[in-house]
Scaffold this active site. Structure first.
Site, PDB file in Angstrom:
ATOM      1  N   GLU A  55      13.985 -44.594  -6.077  1.00 47.99           N
ATOM      2  CA  GLU A  55      13.187 -44.214  -4.902  1.00 47.99           C
ATOM      3  C   GLU A  55      13.805 -44.672  -3.593  1.00 47.99           C
ATOM      4  OE1 GLU A  55       9.221 -45.866  -5.428  1.00 47.99           O
ATOM      5  OE2 GLU A  55      10.021 -47.689  -6.318  1.00 47.99           O
TER       6      GLU A  55
ATOM      7  N   ARG B 213      -3.328   3.018   8.517  1.00 47.27           N
ATOM      8  CA  ARG B 213      -3.688   1.732   7.895  1.00 47.27           C
ATOM      9  C   ARG B 213      -2.455   0.844   7.735  1.00 47.27           C
ATOM     10  NH1 ARG B 213      -8.026   2.236   3.322  1.00 47.27           N
ATOM     11  NH2 ARG B 213      -6.463   3.202   2.002  1.00 47.27           N
TER      12      ARG B 213
ATOM     13  N   TYR C 230      11.115 -35.190 -18.109  1.00 43.74           N
ATOM     14  CA  TYR C 230       9.664 -35.055 -17.960  1.00 43.74           C
ATOM     15  C   TYR C 230       9.249 -35.150 -16.500  1.00 43.74           C
ATOM     16  CZ  TYR C 230       9.369 -40.142 -17.340  1.00 43.74           C
ATOM     17  OH  TYR C 230       9.510 -41.414 -16.860  1.00 43.74           O
TER      18      TYR C 230
ATOM     19  N   MET D 238      -5.801  -7.146   8.186  1.00 49.58           N
ATOM     20  CA  MET D 238      -5.175  -6.241   9.139  1.00 49.58           C
ATOM     21  C   MET D 238      -6.137  -5.095   9.426  1.00 49.58           C
ATOM     22  SD  MET D 238      -2.099  -7.593   9.444  1.00 49.58           S
ATOM     23  CE  MET D 238      -0.948  -6.313   9.827  1.00 49.58           C
TER      24      MET D 238
ATOM     25  N   ARG E 178       0.610 -47.869 -12.391  1.00 45.73           N
ATOM     26  CA  ARG E 178       0.764 -48.763 -11.241  1.00 45.73           C
ATOM     27  C   ARG E 178      -0.095 -49.994 -11.511  1.00 45.73           C
ATOM     28  NH1 ARG E 178       0.342 -43.578  -8.259  1.00 45.73           N
ATOM     29  NH2 ARG E 178       2.155 -43.337  -6.906  1.00 45.73           N
TER      30      ARG E 178
ATOM     31  N   HIS F 150     -16.372  -8.379   2.053  1.00 46.98           N
ATOM     32  CA  HIS F 150     -15.357  -9.304   2.569  1.00 46.98           C
ATOM     33  C   HIS F 150     -15.540 -10.703   1.984  1.00 46.98           C
ATOM     34  CE1 HIS F 150     -13.798 -12.195   5.568  1.00 46.98           C
ATOM     35  NE2 HIS F 150     -12.787 -11.358   5.577  1.00 46.98           N
TER      36      HIS F 150
ATOM     37  N   CYS G 123       7.924 -39.440 -11.056  1.00 44.17           N
ATOM     38  CA  CYS G 123       6.523 -39.863 -11.042  1.00 44.17           C
ATOM     39  C   CYS G 123       5.932 -39.851  -9.634  1.00 44.17           C
ATOM     40  CB  CYS G 123       6.361 -41.228 -11.690  1.00 44.17           C
ATOM     41  SG  CYS G 123       7.250 -42.532 -10.842  1.00 44.17           S
TER      42      CYS G 123
ATOM     43  N   THR H  46       9.613 -39.953  -5.934  1.00 49.38           N
ATOM     44  CA  THR H  46       9.951 -39.057  -4.824  1.00 49.38           C
ATOM     45  C   THR H  46       9.080 -39.272  -3.593  1.00 49.38           C
ATOM     46  OG1 THR H  46       8.690 -37.431  -6.055  1.00 49.38           O
ATOM     47  CG2 THR H  46      11.082 -37.209  -6.104  1.00 49.38           C
ATOM     48  N   ASN H  47       8.006 -40.076  -3.737  1.00 47.50           N
ATOM     49  CA  ASN H  47       7.217 -40.379  -2.527  1.00 47.50           C
ATOM     50  C   ASN H  47       8.055 -41.255  -1.606  1.00 47.50           C
ATOM     51  OD1 ASN H  47       5.126 -39.132  -3.898  1.00 47.50           O
ATOM     52  ND2 ASN H  47       4.262 -41.063  -4.637  1.00 47.50           N
ATOM     53  N   ASP H  48       8.523 -42.366  -2.166  1.00 50.73           N
ATOM     54  CA  ASP H  48       9.350 -43.261  -1.346  1.00 50.73           C
ATOM     55  C   ASP H  48      10.700 -42.630  -1.025  1.00 50.73           C
ATOM     56  OD1 ASP H  48       8.114 -45.720  -0.547  1.00 50.73           O
ATOM     57  OD2 ASP H  48       7.805 -46.110  -2.674  1.00 50.73           O
TER      58      ASP H  48
ATOM     59  N   GLY I 239      -8.393  -7.498   4.168  1.00 51.17           N
ATOM     60  CA  GLY I 239      -9.287  -7.708   5.309  1.00 51.17           C
ATOM     61  C   GLY I 239      -8.626  -8.333   6.517  1.00 51.17           C
TER      62      GLY I 239
ATOM     63  N   LYS J 149       0.835  -1.199   0.000  1.00 51.46           N
ATOM     64  CA  LYS J 149       0.000   0.000   0.000  1.00 51.46           C
ATOM     65  C   LYS J 149       0.877   1.259   0.000  1.00 51.46           C
ATOM     66  CE  LYS J 149      -3.723  -0.410   2.396  1.00 51.46           C
ATOM     67  NZ  LYS J 149      -4.364  -0.730   3.662  1.00 51.46           N
TER      68      LYS J 149
ATOM     69  N   SER K 130      13.151 -43.209 -13.332  1.00 47.05           N
ATOM     70  CA  SER K 130      12.037 -42.357 -12.942  1.00 47.05           C
ATOM     71  C   SER K 130      12.104 -42.177 -11.431  1.00 47.05           C
ATOM     72  CB  SER K 130      10.707 -42.991 -13.355  1.00 47.05           C
ATOM     73  OG  SER K 130       9.646 -42.180 -12.916  1.00 47.05           O
TER      74      SER K 130
ATOM     75  N   ARG L 249      -3.717  -1.549  -6.103  1.00 39.14           N
ATOM     76  CA  ARG L 249      -2.909  -2.762  -5.957  1.00 39.14           C
ATOM     77  C   ARG L 249      -3.326  -3.732  -7.053  1.00 39.14           C
ATOM     78  NH1 ARG L 249      -5.853  -4.611  -0.386  1.00 39.14           N
ATOM     79  NH2 ARG L 249      -7.898  -4.872  -1.268  1.00 39.14           N
TER      80      ARG L 249
ATOM     81  N   ARG M  95       4.893 -50.095 -14.479  1.00 39.79           N
ATOM     82  CA  ARG M  95       5.728 -50.539 -13.367  1.00 39.79           C
ATOM     83  C   ARG M  95       5.284 -51.917 -12.903  1.00 39.79           C
ATOM     84  NH1 ARG M  95       5.446 -47.271  -7.893  1.00 39.79           N
ATOM     85  NH2 ARG M  95       3.547 -48.480  -7.635  1.00 39.79           N
TER      86      ARG M  95
HETATM   87  C1  PEP Z   1       6.995 -43.072  -5.437  1.00 37.77           C
HETATM   88  O1  PEP Z   1       7.424 -43.736  -4.500  1.00 37.77           O
HETATM   89  O2  PEP Z   1       7.259 -41.877  -5.602  1.00 37.77           O
HETATM   90  C2  PEP Z   1       6.083 -43.676  -6.413  1.00 37.77           C
HETATM   91  C3  PEP Z   1       5.688 -43.013  -7.477  1.00 37.77           C
HETATM   92  O3  PEP Z   1       5.641 -44.924  -6.140  1.00 37.77           O
HETATM   93  P1  PEP Z   1       4.456 -45.263  -5.138  1.00 37.77           P
HETATM   94  O4  PEP Z   1       3.817 -43.969  -4.753  1.00 37.77           O
HETATM   95  O5  PEP Z   1       3.529 -46.154  -5.872  1.00 37.77           O
HETATM   96  O6  PEP Z   1       5.174 -45.922  -4.032  1.00 37.77           O
HETATM   97 MG    MG Z   2       7.250 -45.872  -4.600  1.00 38.53          MG
END
Ligand code: PEP
Ligand code: MG
Length: 876
Positions: free
Chosen positions: A745, A93, A851, A104, A561, A455, A831, A767-769, A102, A23, A764, A337, A617
């Site tokens: 993984e 203000r 990718y 502050m 999967r 608001h 993935c 990244t979850n595991d 809204g 502001k 691939s 703004r 997979r």
């Molecule tokens: C992972 O681990 O990132 C993955 C894609 O496999 P899942 O989630 O099936 O374990």
């Molecule tokens: Mg996995």
């Protein structure tokens, strides 16, 4: 020289947002481009941090700089603070670097006391105006500085109106207002034990401190948490000479957007109230008039405002949200703004601004929030069901979308019902910042009062949440938990439906369908595709998911999967026979039953993908997941398989693991039972050969081995897969190509990626595991404490949502570097869930991935995020 804590408006500019807040920086910019801005000064965000660091006290240096700036302001305005004859009044203000609408607090008319109010009355020849300003000031001061509930003041006002049979606040006379001022001061004395402060200098420092304190009020903290705004940047305070929209019928105040914030249409969009002050519009106390009507009332002011709005949009090259006041037919700009807008409006405005030559395609793409596209991918009411629905009322189409749910009348009730998994709608007379949690939790918001900039409307649009505002036909009784409309009453828990695009309210719940993605959405996606370099694939296990993803622009499947296919009711008996087999022969027989079904699954997916690449997979989860848990199911399975119940229980218990996520799953399973991998490879190859023969698609199946951590796991299974694939090719006399690769993984795999790349033809990142194993956080249990971690600042974001660049990210970079040391052109993707998260996508781009693969509904988000990553790169 001491540090500069206070800046006059003429000393700042738009680039100083971090120091002056949005502001303050924009008021400075508007001052510099010669617009009519009431003069003032900004106490910096650094002063806010200093205030909090100095045990909540303004330092002498800050106070002295405020006093000096006030003197300059007095000279500029030719008025004096606290003067009996010609008093200067100011607004105080808040304004942080990132706008928090809204959230502050604001105080207007500061400087009024029992003496200056007479000065103002004489000077303006308008006693009513003077006392109206005074009562507003006491109420705001009481609310913001002394934390006395607004309602206490409202009750006095309403009682006076009732006593005199007045309909509007404007009916109150000067004498009424004097009485109200008296009563308000009494409230302050009762609540605080102290008199209302009459010294304007005390009022000012108390107000500035209160704004600094409000940075840490609950609703501000909630807003920052929800919007990922850092807690340590602080707010600035703007002290600005007052102009009055409540000076009579030739004065007024309003809010306008340079384009429609709900649709993006290029047309001035806003509202104003005659004879009112700013908070009346935003609080939705009176329903304002459309900005176009200003043209009828004060055409010259309307045209000046319209021209100024256009100038501001051209100057900032973006849609502006402007606050203005008209004092005796003179226009003043109080704020500008970047306007918050719905995703649909953002797309349309971006495309049209490019067409108008205001911005480039890259700028258009860079300013969009990829996650907001989610709003457009979600369902709308099915036309037929909508046609049959009973319309109850119509309000303002404040924020688009379709929402159905049970009605609740308080934010707390909505939150409690949502926790139980109910679909809810929040119905209120009007919303206030205290309702923020409920607004997040609910599907949609319906208010009886307030306009398009109330608001409820502003906040709902920011959240991308459906909202119908100002629906005056419904009479809301929050205490009785009901509303009535046309003689019908609806109670807490009844279903209604809201269409935020038309403003219509319907009885009951209405079926919804997925929206069409064309028009401006399509244009933006086309532009994104021309700039992005990373491919976007999808995680899909069924032909239907694959088709949805292709519709959203997926260029392949990055993860199919196969475990879901095993859970199919028809196959489960064979799957269970396979698991419970005592010999290899028995197992092979059971697998042979699954083979044709599995082949059909893959063929369906290949056909849906029409030749686009598909990564399949091999089976990943622990086998016990396929076995029954309930006693009656175990009994029935035992009977089916001709074994005793007791034996069955023993087998099931044998398969149970203490730590299944770290147990017998992924490639470990296929090493114990290679015949599973053989069956799956055969199904993948046969399906591809058939799809190729039938449709001519040039399919190159990508067979992916999960959970590899040891190079020999991969070399062992690579041989199993290749032997089988070659065997199928021979049998079918096919020369089809295929690739064998691996998931990355397990942290160990990333560290020996050079060795693994000797065998693997692609990587691939799972990244979850990888996140689970790097942090040692169980994927299924971490939710319980990650919120605490975030609240206590241990983590800034959930590492299962946004990649942890420092740790997991380092492993990804290592894996990429080592893998490409062995095979410079190694194809590498991701993935895990992070493949659909914009911040993570930016990281993957910089890590050199080919990718990202994400769930179908995330594909458009990923396309835009990947384009932004590439655009940012060229700007480096
Ligand atoms: C992972 O681990 O990132 C993955 C894609 O496999 P899942 O989630 O099936 O374990
Ligand atoms: Mg996995």
């Amino acid at each position: 020289m001491s540090k500069k804590w206070v800046y006059l408006f003429k000393e700042g500019n738009a680039d100083m947002k971090a120091l002056l807040g949005g502001k303050g920086a924009n008021l400075a910019e508007m001052t510099n481009i010669g617009l009519p801005v009431p003069q003032g000064f900004t106490v910096t965000t650094e002063a806010c941090s200093e205030y909090h660091n100095q045990s909540k006290k303004l330092s002498d240096d800050i106070v002295s700089q405020i006093n000096n700036s006030l003197k300059v302001l007095e000279d500029q305005c030719q008025k004096k603070f606290g003067d009996k004859k010609n008093p200067l009044l100011v607004s105080v203000r808040s304004g942080a670097k990132i706008s928090m609408p809204g959230m502050m607090d604001t105080i207007l008319n500061l400087g009024l006391n029992d003496e200056t109010v007479i000065g103002i009355a004489n000077e303006t020849q308008n006693e009513r105006f003077a006392y109206d300003s005074y009562r507003r000031f006491i109420q705001m001061f009481g609310d913001v500085v002394q934390e006395i509930s607004k309602e206490k003041f409202d009750r006095v006002l309403e009682a006076t109106k009732e006593k005199n049979n007045y309909k509007d606040d404007t009916d109150l006379t000067a004498d009424d207002l004097k009485e109200i001022v008296f009563a308000y001061k009494d409230i302050i004395k009762q609540e605080t034990g102290k008199e209302f402060p009459l010294d304007p200098m005390d009022q000012l420092s108390l107000a500035i401190e209160a704004v600094f304190r409000s940075w840490n009020n609950n609703r501000a903290i909630t807003y920052r948490n929800k919007n990922d705004i850092p807690h340590d940047i602080g707010t600035a305070v703007n002290v600005q000479s007052m102009v009055y929209g409540n000076m009579g019928d030739d004065s007024g105040t309003g809010v306008a957007f340079t384009r429609n914030p709900a649709t993006g249409q290029k047309k001035l969009f806003g509202e104003f109230l005659i004879n009112a002050q700013g908070e009346d519009v935003v609080a939705g106390i009176r329903t304002p008039k459309n900005i176009d009507e200003l043209n009828d009332i004060m055409p010259e002011v309307f045209h000046q405002f319209k021209d100024t709005a256009e100038l501001l949009e051209k100057h900032y090259k973006d849609m502006q949200d402007i606050e203005f006041t008209i004092e005796k037919r003179k226009l003043y700009m109080l704020q500008t703004r970047t306007g918050k807008r719905t995703a649909a409006a953002a797309l349309r405005a971006a495309v049209e601004m490019e067409e108008e030559g205001l911005i480039t395609k890259k700028e258009a793409l860079a300013r969009l929030d990829p996650l907001s596209l989610d709003q457009l991918l979600h369902p709308v009411f099915e036309e037929k069901a909508l046609g049959q629905a009973k319309k109850l009322a119509e309000g303002l189409p404040a924020s688009p979308g379709a929402a159905t749910g049970k009605i609740y009348f308080t934010a707390e009730a909505v939150c409690a019902a949502s926790i139980k998994g109910e679909e809810t709608l929040l119905v209120r007379k009007e919303t206030s910042p205290e309702d923020i949690e409920g607004m997040y939790a609910t599907n949609g918001i319906l208010t009886a009062r307030g306009g398009m900039t109330s608001h409820a409307a502003v906040v709902a649009r920011g959240m991308g949440k459906c909202c119908v505002a100002g629906c005056e036909n419904i009479k809301v009784n929050e205490t009785e938990k009901q509303f009535s409309v046309n003689g019908e009453t609806f109670n807490e828990g009844d279903y209604i439906s809201l269409d935020g695009s038309t403003g219509k309210v319907y009885q009951g719940s209405i079926k919804t369908v997925n929206p069409e993605l064309s028009g401006h959405f399509g244009t933006i996606m086309d532009w994104a595709d021309t700039y992005r370099t990373m491919k976007i694939r999808t995680n899909a296990d069924t032909p239907n998911d694959a088709l949805v993803a292709v519709g959203f622009g997926a260029e392949g499947i990055g993860l199919c999967r196969t475990e879901h296919m095993f859970f199919d009711e028809k196959r489960l008996p064979s799957v269970r026979r396979m698991i419970l087999s005592e010999t290899k022969e028995q197992r092979k027989k059971a697998l042979a039953e699954i083979l044709p079904m599995q082949k059909d699954d893959f063929k369906g997916i290949y056909l849906a993908m029409e030749g686009r690449p598909v990564t399949v997979r091999l089976l990943d989860p622990p086998l016990h997941e396929f076995l029954p848990v309930e006693e009656k199911d175990i009994k029935s399975l035992a009977k089916d398989m001709n074994v005793s119940y007791e034996d069955m229980v023993v087998v099931i218990n044998d398969l149970k693991e203490f730590n299944p996520m770290l147990g017998h799953r992924g490639c470990r399973l296929a090493i114990t039972y290679p015949e599973i991998a053989e069956m799956q490879t055969r199904a993948i190859m046969e399906a591809a050969i058939e799809a190729k023969e039938e449709k001519g698609y040039n399919i190159i199946p990508e067979i992916m081995i999960p959970l590899v951590g040891i190079n020999e796991e991969l070399t062992y299974l690579d041989k199993v897969v290749r032997d089988t694939a070659e065997c199928v090719k021979n049998e079918k006399q096919s020369n089809i190509d295929y690739l064998v690769g691996t998931m990355m993984e397990i942290p160990r795999a990333t560290l020996i990626a050079d060795e693994i790349a000797e065998t693997a033809e692609f990587f691939s990142f799972g990244t979850n595991d990888l996140t689970q194993m790097t942090f040692g956080f169980s994927r299924d249990d971490a939710g319980k404490f990650i919120t605490d971690y975030k609240e206590k600042g241990v983590l800034t974001s959930d590492p299962f949502q946004t990649i942890d660049v420092k740790g997991v990210g380092k492993l990804v970079e290592t894996g990429v570097k080592l893998g490409r040391k062995t095979k410079p052109k190694l194809k590498i993707g991701v993935c895990g869930e992070h493949g659909g998260d914009p911040k993570s996508i930016y990281f993957f781009y910089n890590a050199g991935l080919d990718y990202v693969s994400c769930s179908p509904f995330r594909v458009p988000i990923a396309r835009l995020a990947a384009a932004q990553a590439a655009i940012m790169d060229t700007h480096k």
